[in-house]
Write an enzyme that holds these catalytic residues in place. Structure first.
Site, PDB file in Angstrom:
ATOM      1  N   LYS A 121       0.821  -1.203   0.000  1.00 47.21           N
ATOM      2  CA  LYS A 121       0.000   0.000   0.000  1.00 47.21           C
ATOM      3  C   LYS A 121       0.858   1.258   0.000  1.00 47.21           C
ATOM      4  CE  LYS A 121      -2.488   2.722   3.027  1.00 47.21           C
ATOM      5  NZ  LYS A 121      -3.071   2.920   4.344  1.00 47.21           N
ATOM      6  N   ASP A 139      -6.940   1.650   1.094  1.00 47.99           N
ATOM      7  CA  ASP A 139      -6.928   1.839   2.545  1.00 47.99           C
ATOM      8  C   ASP A 139      -8.275   1.385   3.103  1.00 47.99           C
ATOM      9  OD1 ASP A 139      -8.741   3.829   1.879  1.00 47.99           O
ATOM     10  OD2 ASP A 139      -7.804   5.342   3.165  1.00 47.99           O
TER      11      ASP A 139
END
Length: 211
Positions: A121, A139
């Site tokens: 991420k 997220d």
């Protein structure tokens, strides 16, 4: 509506509500952005933005960062949480940037993911927002909304990322990533959710969520 129409509706609404989106993490350059994104793991952007100026006063580049000890870095960043792991990551990745990349942040997923404390991420956020390379970081907000909008099954962030990349045009990924985050925070939070204010979910979302 068909799935294609639902996707087009979501894109249109997001563009109407958030035609301009700014990166929520304060930074000076690609290095400070990488550090800020790393610090944001399990921490709010507001908290990170309060702490990073204190860190930048001591070190805003890898050459100055390695002059600090891991303990000094940890003491500064303690309020953001997970400070032992993050401090070690910041210190060691700064060494690697100097040794392998002339102090510069690399711009490939493979190179970024090999840096200490940099996961998929974080690497995706840096690629998309620092370098403008299409990526779709997922997220908690994006994971939640992709499920609410019936665009993904919610089983894993990996699956959510695959579905987002499949459904949304690649040229929009980097902006949509931020638009969905801002939408989730304002209109479709995890707690105290008011479906009447959440026009996208109310229109295209999973009907069982409304019961």
């Amino acid at each position: 509506m068909t799935k294609k129409q639902c996707v087009e509706f979501a894109i249109h609404q997001l563009e109407e509500l958030f035609p301009k989106v700014e990166i929520p993490l304060n930074h000076q350059d690609n290095y400070t952005f990488l550090i800020a994104v790393l610090l944001s793991a399990r921490a709010t952007d507001a908290m990170v933005n309060r702490i990073t100026p204190l860190l930048w006063e001591k070190a805003s580049n890898p050459y100055d960062m390695i002059k600090l000890s891991i303990e000094e870095i940890q003491q500064i960043i303690r309020p953001v949480g997970l400070s032992p792991m993050k401090a070690k990551g910041i210190y060691h990745l700064s060494h690697i940037l100097i040794d392998k990349y002339q102090g510069q942040v690399p711009n490939t997923m493979e190179a970024l993911e090999q840096l200490p404390a940099v996961g998929h991420k974080t690497a995706s956020v840096v690629l998309s927002q620092a370098f403008g390379i299409p990526a779709f970081p997922v997220d908690t907000h994006i994971h939640r909304l992709m499920y609410r909008w019936n665009f993904s099954n919610g089983k894993s962030v990996q699956q959510t990322e695959k579905d987002a990349k499949r459904l949304f045009p690649k040229k929009l990924w980097n902006k949509l990533h931020l638009q969905i985050i801002y939408y989730g925070r304002k209109y479709s939070p995890a707690r105290n959710w008011d479906i009447e204010k959440d026009i996208i979910t109310k229109t295209i979302g999973r009907k069982k969520l409304f019961k």
